[in-house]
Design a protein around this motif. Structure first.
Motif, PDB file in Angstrom:
ATOM      1  N   PRO A  46       0.826  -1.194   0.000  1.00  0.00           N
ATOM      2  CA  PRO A  46       0.000   0.000   0.000  1.00  0.00           C
ATOM      3  C   PRO A  46       0.866   1.251   0.000  1.00  0.00           C
ATOM      4  CG  PRO A  46      -0.673  -1.532   1.692  1.00  0.00           C
ATOM      5  CD  PRO A  46       0.591  -2.060   1.101  1.00  0.00           C
ATOM      6  N   TYR A  70      -2.687 -14.600  -1.420  1.00  0.00           N
ATOM      7  CA  TYR A  70      -2.690 -13.939  -0.120  1.00  0.00           C
ATOM      8  C   TYR A  70      -2.250 -14.903   0.963  1.00  0.00           C
ATOM      9  CZ  TYR A  70      -5.346 -10.091  -2.145  1.00  0.00           C
ATOM     10  OH  TYR A  70      -5.747  -9.020  -2.889  1.00  0.00           O
ATOM     11  N   LEU A 103      -9.596  -8.427  11.234  1.00  0.00           N
ATOM     12  CA  LEU A 103     -10.103  -7.611  10.126  1.00  0.00           C
ATOM     13  C   LEU A 103      -9.548  -6.194  10.194  1.00  0.00           C
ATOM     14  CD1 LEU A 103     -12.139  -7.449   7.738  1.00  0.00           C
ATOM     15  CD2 LEU A 103     -13.792  -6.583   9.387  1.00  0.00           C
ATOM     16  N   ARG A 104      -9.408  -5.667  11.404  1.00  0.00           N
ATOM     17  CA  ARG A 104      -8.884  -4.308  11.527  1.00  0.00           C
ATOM     18  C   ARG A 104      -7.414  -4.246  11.125  1.00  0.00           C
ATOM     19  NH1 ARG A 104     -12.842  -4.054  15.567  1.00  0.00           N
ATOM     20  NH2 ARG A 104     -11.568  -5.054  17.142  1.00  0.00           N
ATOM     21  N   ILE A 105      -6.702  -5.347  11.315  1.00  0.00           N
ATOM     22  CA  ILE A 105      -5.293  -5.369  10.919  1.00  0.00           C
ATOM     23  C   ILE A 105      -5.167  -5.557   9.406  1.00  0.00           C
ATOM     24  CG2 ILE A 105      -3.106  -6.604  11.191  1.00  0.00           C
ATOM     25  CD1 ILE A 105      -4.007  -7.254  14.078  1.00  0.00           C
ATOM     26  N   PRO A 107      -7.831  -5.401   6.636  1.00  0.00           N
ATOM     27  CA  PRO A 107      -9.222  -5.282   6.161  1.00  0.00           C
ATOM     28  C   PRO A 107      -9.431  -5.696   4.715  1.00  0.00           C
ATOM     29  CG  PRO A 107      -8.207  -3.115   6.384  1.00  0.00           C
ATOM     30  CD  PRO A 107      -7.233  -4.098   6.947  1.00  0.00           C
ATOM     31  N   ASP A 108      -8.355  -5.756   3.932  1.00  0.00           N
ATOM     32  CA  ASP A 108      -8.517  -6.076   2.512  1.00  0.00           C
ATOM     33  C   ASP A 108      -8.120  -7.504   2.169  1.00  0.00           C
ATOM     34  OD1 ASP A 108      -9.311  -3.441   1.989  1.00  0.00           O
ATOM     35  OD2 ASP A 108      -7.214  -2.790   1.924  1.00  0.00           O
ATOM     36  N   TRP A 113     -11.981 -12.453   5.454  1.00  0.00           N
ATOM     37  CA  TRP A 113     -13.431 -12.472   5.215  1.00  0.00           C
ATOM     38  C   TRP A 113     -13.951 -13.896   5.067  1.00  0.00           C
ATOM     39  CZ3 TRP A 113     -16.650  -8.623   6.092  1.00  0.00           C
ATOM     40  CH2 TRP A 113     -16.150  -7.322   6.122  1.00  0.00           C
ATOM     41  N   ARG A 135     -18.061 -10.688  -0.359  1.00  0.00           N
ATOM     42  CA  ARG A 135     -17.087  -9.625  -0.103  1.00  0.00           C
ATOM     43  C   ARG A 135     -15.672 -10.137  -0.379  1.00  0.00           C
ATOM     44  NH1 ARG A 135     -15.165  -5.481  -1.061  1.00  0.00           N
ATOM     45  NH2 ARG A 135     -14.307  -3.987   0.417  1.00  0.00           N
ATOM     46  N   SER A 138     -14.929 -10.241  -4.060  1.00  0.00           N
ATOM     47  CA  SER A 138     -14.609  -8.969  -4.712  1.00  0.00           C
ATOM     48  C   SER A 138     -13.204  -8.503  -4.340  1.00  0.00           C
ATOM     49  CB  SER A 138     -15.646  -7.902  -4.358  1.00  0.00           C
ATOM     50  OG  SER A 138     -15.479  -7.483  -3.029  1.00  0.00           O
ATOM     51  N   LEU A 139     -12.731  -8.897  -3.177  1.00  0.00           N
ATOM     52  CA  LEU A 139     -11.371  -8.517  -2.784  1.00  0.00           C
ATOM     53  C   LEU A 139     -10.327  -9.421  -3.434  1.00  0.00           C
ATOM     54  CD1 LEU A 139     -11.996  -7.835   0.995  1.00  0.00           C
ATOM     55  CD2 LEU A 139     -11.341  -6.127  -0.714  1.00  0.00           C
ATOM     56  N   ALA A 140     -10.777 -10.582  -3.906  1.00  0.00           N
ATOM     57  CA  ALA A 140      -9.830 -11.583  -4.399  1.00  0.00           C
ATOM     58  C   ALA A 140      -9.658 -11.519  -5.918  1.00  0.00           C
ATOM     59  CB  ALA A 140     -10.283 -12.983  -3.980  1.00  0.00           C
ATOM     60  N   ALA A 141     -10.093 -10.409  -6.541  1.00  0.00           N
ATOM     61  CA  ALA A 141      -9.917 -10.300  -8.001  1.00  0.00           C
ATOM     62  C   ALA A 141      -8.451 -10.538  -8.349  1.00  0.00           C
ATOM     63  CB  ALA A 141     -10.360  -8.910  -8.467  1.00  0.00           C
TER      64      ALA A 141
ATOM     65  N   TYR B  61       1.661  -5.168  17.070  1.00  0.00           N
ATOM     66  CA  TYR B  61       2.098  -6.439  16.500  1.00  0.00           C
ATOM     67  C   TYR B  61       3.281  -6.165  15.590  1.00  0.00           C
ATOM     68  CZ  TYR B  61      -0.940  -4.504  12.876  1.00  0.00           C
ATOM     69  OH  TYR B  61      -1.532  -3.665  11.969  1.00  0.00           O
ATOM     70  N   GLN B 429     -14.427  -0.778   5.874  1.00  0.00           N
ATOM     71  CA  GLN B 429     -14.636  -2.219   5.735  1.00  0.00           C
ATOM     72  C   GLN B 429     -15.445  -2.812   6.874  1.00  0.00           C
ATOM     73  OE1 GLN B 429     -11.729  -0.703   5.235  1.00  0.00           O
ATOM     74  NE2 GLN B 429     -10.624  -1.583   3.514  1.00  0.00           N
ATOM     75  N   PHE B 578     -20.528  -2.661  -0.849  1.00  0.00           N
ATOM     76  CA  PHE B 578     -21.086  -3.464   0.240  1.00  0.00           C
ATOM     77  C   PHE B 578     -21.519  -2.538   1.375  1.00  0.00           C
ATOM     78  CE2 PHE B 578     -18.902  -6.589  -2.167  1.00  0.00           C
ATOM     79  CZ  PHE B 578     -19.570  -7.787  -1.935  1.00  0.00           C
ATOM     80  N   GLN B 702      -6.766   1.523  -3.390  1.00  0.00           N
ATOM     81  CA  GLN B 702      -6.310   0.738  -4.539  1.00  0.00           C
ATOM     82  C   GLN B 702      -6.747  -0.718  -4.419  1.00  0.00           C
ATOM     83  OE1 GLN B 702      -1.731   0.589  -2.813  1.00  0.00           O
ATOM     84  NE2 GLN B 702      -2.100   1.161  -4.896  1.00  0.00           N
ATOM     85  N   PRO B 704      -8.156  -4.319  -5.683  1.00  0.00           N
ATOM     86  CA  PRO B 704      -7.916  -5.003  -6.961  1.00  0.00           C
ATOM     87  C   PRO B 704      -9.048  -4.699  -7.936  1.00  0.00           C
ATOM     88  CG  PRO B 704      -8.602  -6.569  -5.271  1.00  0.00           C
ATOM     89  CD  PRO B 704      -8.386  -5.261  -4.586  1.00  0.00           C
ATOM     90  N   MET B 705      -8.698  -4.478  -9.194  1.00  0.00           N
ATOM     91  CA  MET B 705      -9.723  -4.148 -10.198  1.00  0.00           C
ATOM     92  C   MET B 705     -10.507  -5.407 -10.554  1.00  0.00           C
ATOM     93  SD  MET B 705      -9.337  -1.991 -13.689  1.00  0.00           S
ATOM     94  CE  MET B 705      -8.119  -3.033 -14.465  1.00  0.00           C
ATOM     95  N   GLU B 707     -12.225  -8.299 -12.511  1.00  0.00           N
ATOM     96  CA  GLU B 707     -11.687  -8.894 -13.742  1.00  0.00           C
ATOM     97  C   GLU B 707     -12.485  -8.526 -14.968  1.00  0.00           C
ATOM     98  OE1 GLU B 707     -11.344 -12.950 -12.535  1.00  0.00           O
ATOM     99  OE2 GLU B 707      -9.849 -12.385 -11.030  1.00  0.00           O
TER     100      GLU B 707
END
Lengths: 180, 762
Positions: A46, A70, A103-105, A107-108, A113, A135, A138-141, B61, B429, B578, B702, B704-705, B707
């Motif tokens: 990021p 991931y 999730l807070r650590i 989130p993407d 999820w 959800r 959509s994050l795993a594209a 952490y 999120q 969402f 950013q 992921p776009m 597909e």
């Protein structure tokens, strides 16, 4: 960053074109390296390189982007383990609270999820399980293994609600992405 | 004669005896009465324990971006002291990047964490390890959650109750020495002290000295109102005697320590030494030093008069008097007292355990749905929230800084109130609200503009018009819109003639440009074609309870929403389509530590993820190119963010709503009386928003776009496709794969000659 191919080429291009306006969203290759948190190998770090005006390389031929994958950081993976043992004891509130710390650590991270959805399914909340699966999807594209996991969760959640035809479709998608 | 005298005497004696007996009977009856009264209340009614509200604990952490300065700031906020030896909780020591922290015992919703020592290593701006006392790795470690407030009842009594074991032994000794030296030997009333006080008061001609024992003070505070009449005094004395007869000294001292009044903050009355220590010093009572303890004892005599924040000189003088008494009574040594007297008051700048009224208001709103008022204000619940003190501070400072700047430039006429503002920050999120500012005076528990200030949202509506269009599949970011004058026939023969902010019409413009420059005409053309009802339905799809009426003026945001509703709508955009209900409360536990309430994340897909992705990408150009560009240069370099400006007619309201990868913030600025501000969305709120985002440790937008989409470089002004580097004014939008946008003249790849011709024709 979206794509991860031809890093050198685009970097050269980028420098050559540094006078151009900087698009805020710069799709293009970014050298990848494991972050300390290590949320996504193959996914960009990021913020890193976002300032570079990195144009896409010449249109053809575009090498297909290598699949993303991931993993969980040490912190989230410890929390997931803790949540699983709470789920096993039937303490779903505690499991949910622990997974939300994860999730807070990250989130993407679709894996978090999927884990949350699995826990909800175990607690009997199939609708939330399905939504969380979507959800994750959509994050795993671009990350077939995680997409497959998300479809599998969606399939199980649909099956739990008696929607067997849709469940079967979801299962097939999961299998196509990553054979069981 | 003699016999008669004798008889008379006997009668007299009998009458006297009867009188004495009657008096004794009345006294005994009264004692019994008060005994019952006292027992019933003292035992039956426990203290009312307002629910305690806690901030989110900081999670440490390996890998967390966090500097030594960040950790020091956090420790200081939690009132940890640096010490050579870690003998007690609430202390730490540091050797460069290595911190050893003796953390306090904490009861979280999901675990009871004992006090312990942890070692945190920080290198190169990130945490590299967290280890326990046996040098074992701890994967994730939570610091203490900060107490941010209480939900106290209308009468305002707030307290933290301590057990005798939690009270440092010096405290009862000091209280006795200063307030009631004979406490251990009297029976509730100290007649000698009363006589002495009466003598002093008679000579002075006014009340100068009280002869009340601790027991009487306790009775007065516990059972009686503040009136000072002779009847009251007698009643107080009787109750004190009854209390003493029934309870031992240790119980009475504990009750006194938990009951006595020690400070005030607005409606909130600080009772007991446990809360007073938090209120004045921001730390638990067992961590206060001699000078601080002496100040607490000094305040007992008159909390308003010896208010250490308002009257520091008075408070200091009385504290040092208390220290001298302690030395005279040999409770501490002369040296200890003198050393303590040299210390400053040590008051925490901001009362800990308060005061974030806007956020607490939001917390109360949630809790009132699920709990009875009495449960909240009396039964000792602990409420864990997602409040982030760092984000709150950033939001408060951003609002205050910008409003001061704007007021200074504007100089509102005398007598008129200055500009007001509100802000909300969420984690998109999970839908957790981490900060909320309800007005400029952040300590004022009044009108909460973040929750209740419904104002016209203006152009903040536009992304939802464009989303409705993208979802149909008939439009994409390169689609050309009509930015030309339009007349809309309304009911009763009225005609609506919207205008652009610049009063100019731009002709054909690309969708991405129309959104980033917030062109009204193009948006109205588009919205009418897509259908106003589709736009109105977005409100309920994205989680609001009511859809606005589908009138054409809705397309330019003629609908009043409070910032919290705007945050709910935009949270769905920041979260990839969402919906997650915004929430502040994570969990509630009761007095015994049992979890009685859980508020897990709930998520629902409400819009096509690929449509939302295309929209969000366009919204990044609001900041890079459009109405939000003033923020671009001031944001951290390279941070990708998306957002939208908004302003209502005559500039009565200035809005900005936008998000990064990890935070959403909504900002409103305006006057309470709704007069024009002269500030646009890009003038006022954008700067507040930019300051908030810059102060947060946030990540780029950013995701992921999807597909189904692909990147397409286009020429910003014409919306025509280009090859990279061809246009001086290139933006990269996301469009559905296979979108057939014509190339700009001279910008087609060699094979694209057909497109090139089409581009000319177009």
């Amino acid at each position: 960053m979206m794509h991860r191919a031809g890093g050198c080429l685009s970097l050269v291009l980028a420098l050559a074109l540094a006078a151009c306006a900087t698009p805020p969203y710069a799709p293009g290759p970014v050298p990848t390296s494991g972050t300390a948190g290590g949320e996504a190998t193959g996914a960009g770090q990021p913020g890193a390189g976002a300032a570079l005006p990195v144009p896409a390389p010449a249109p053809s031929p575009v090498p297909p982007p290598s699949p993303k994958s991931y993993r969980l950081s040490a912190a989230t993976s410890a929390l997931v383990t803790q949540a699983r043992s709470a789920t096993a004891k039937g303490d779903f509130d505690a499991a949910a609270a622990t997974l939300e710390r994860a999730l807070r650590i990250e989130p993407d991270n679709p894996l978090v999820w999927i884990e949350m959805g699995r826990m909800r399914l175990a607690s009997g909340d199939a609708r939330q399980a399905e939504n969380m699966g979507r959800r994750a999807l959509s994050l795993a594209a671009g990350a077939p293994r995680e997409q497959s996991g998300a479809w599998r969760l969606v399939a199980d959640a649909l099956r739990a609600r008696g929607r067997n035809v849709e469940a079967q479709e979801a299962s097939e998608r999961a299998d196509a992405l990553a054979p069981p | 004669m003699k016999a008669r005298t004798k008889k008379w005497l006997r009668r007299c004696a009998v009458a006297a005896a009867a009188l004495v007996a009657a008096a004794a009977l009345v006294f005994v009856a009264a004692l019994f009465y008060y005994d019952r009264e006292v027992a019933q209340q003292f035992e039956g009614r426990r203290w009312t324990l307002p629910a305690k509200v806690y901030a989110a604990p900081l999670e440490l952490y390996a890998g967390l971006p966090f500097s030594s300065a960040d950790l020091l700031a956090e420790l200081s906020r939690l009132h940890y002291r640096e010490a050579a030896e870690l003998t007690r909780p609430g202390t730490y020591r540091r050797r460069r990047g290595r911190f050893e922290v003796a953390v306090r015992a904490v009861r979280f919703a999901d675990e009871q964490r004992p006090a312990q020592v942890v070692a945190v290593t920080i290198e190169g701006g990130a945490v590299t390890s967290v280890r326990d006392a046996r040098n074992q790795d701890i994967p994730v470690f939570r610091l203490d959650p900060q107490l941010i407030g209480s939900i106290f009842p209308i009468h305002g009594e707030d307290r933290i109750v301590l057990t005798p074991e939690e009270v440092p032994p010096l405290l009862p000794a000091a209280i006795k020495a200063v307030e009631d030296r004979k406490f251990d030997s009297h029976h509730g009333v100290d007649f000698q002290a009363i006589a002495r006080a009466m003598w002093v008061n008679l000579r002075a001609g006014r009340v100068e000295q009280g002869g009340s024992t601790l027991t009487q003070q306790l009775v007065k505070s516990y059972f009686l109102d503040g009136r000072r009449t002779l009847g009251r005094k007698l009643e107080e004395a009787m109750m004190a005697l009854a209390l003493e007869a029934r309870y031992d000294k240790r119980d009475l001292m504990t009750a006194y320590i938990n009951e006595i009044y020690l400070g005030q903050q607005g409606d909130r009355a600080i009772h007991g030494f446990g809360l007073a220590s938090q209120f004045w010093f921001g730390k638990p009572l067992d961590e206060v030093d001699l000078s601080e303890l002496a100040l607490l004892v000094a305040i007992v005599r008159g909390p308003p008069y010896y208010d250490a924040r308002r009257h520091p000189a008075r408070a200091l003088e009385r504290r040092n008097l208390v220290l001298r008494i302690l030395a005279q009574q040999h409770i501490v040594t002369e040296e200890q007292a003198q050393a303590a007297a040299k210390k400053p008051l040590g008051i925490a700048a901001r009362p800990s355990g308060g005061y974030y009224p806007a956020y607490l208001d939001f917390v109360r709103q949630t809790l009132r749905r699920d709990y009875k008022e009495a449960d909240l204000t009396e039964s000792g619940l602990s409420v864990f929230t997602s409040f982030d003190p760092r984000a709150q501070l950033a939001a408060e400072q951003a609002i205050e800084g910008e409003l001061t700047r704007l007021d200074g430039a504007r100089k509102p006429p005398a007598g008129q109130a200055g500009l007001e503002g509100a802000a909300i920050v969420t984690l998109p999120q999970s839908g957790e609200v981490i900060a909320m500012v309800g007005g400029r005076n952040v300590n004022f528990d009044g009108f909460n503009r973040a929750l209740a200030g419904a104002r016209p949202i203006g152009s903040l509506i536009k992304p939802f018009v464009y989303l409705a269009a993208l979802e149909t599949g008939r439009w994409n970011a390169t689609s050309m819109l009509d930015d030309t004058p339009i007349e809309v026939a309304l009911s009763k023969g009225k005609v609506w003639r919207p205008q652009n902010f610049s009063r100019n019409a731009n002709g054909p413009v690309s969708m991405v440009r129309a959104l980033s420059e917030s062109l009204n005409l193009a948006t109205v053309h588009l919205g009418l074609e897509v259908g106003v009802p589709k736009v109105a339905q977005m409100f309920t799809r994205f989680g609001l309870e009511q859809a606005p009426r589908p009138l054409p003026s809705l397309l330019l945001g003629a609908v009043d929403l409070p910032p919290i509703d705007v945050a709910q709508l935009y949270n769905g955009l920041a979260n990839g389509g969402f919906h997650v209900p915004l929430r502040a409360v994570r969990a509630v536990i009761d007095e015994r530590g049992e979890r009685i309430g859980a508020y897990p994340v709930e998520i629902a897909p409400v819009a096509a993820p690929d449509a939302v992705y295309q929209l969000d990408r366009m919204m990044t150009y609001v900041i890079a190119r459009g109405t939000g560009r003033a923020a671009a240069a001031r944001l951290p370099r390279g941070l990708i963010v998306a957002g939208k400006t908004g302003s209502s007619s005559d500039l009565r309201d200035s809005w900005f709503a936008g998000f990064s990868g990890s935070h959403l913030a909504v900002v409103w600025i305006g006057y309470d009386d709704n007069r024009p501000t002269g500030v646009t969305g890009s003038g006022g709120s954008l700067h507040v928003w930019q300051r908030i985002l810059s102060a947060l440790d946030t990540t780029s937008w950013q995701p992921p776009m999807p597909e189904s989409l692909e990147d397409m470089p286009i020429d910003y002004a014409s919306g025509l496709r280009v090859t990279t580097g061809c246009s001086q004014d290139e933006v990269i939008v996301a469009v559905p794969r296979g979108t057939d946008t014509p190339f700009m003249a001279g910008c087609a790849p060699p094979s694209g000659i057909v497109d090139w011709v089409r581009g000319i024709i177009r």
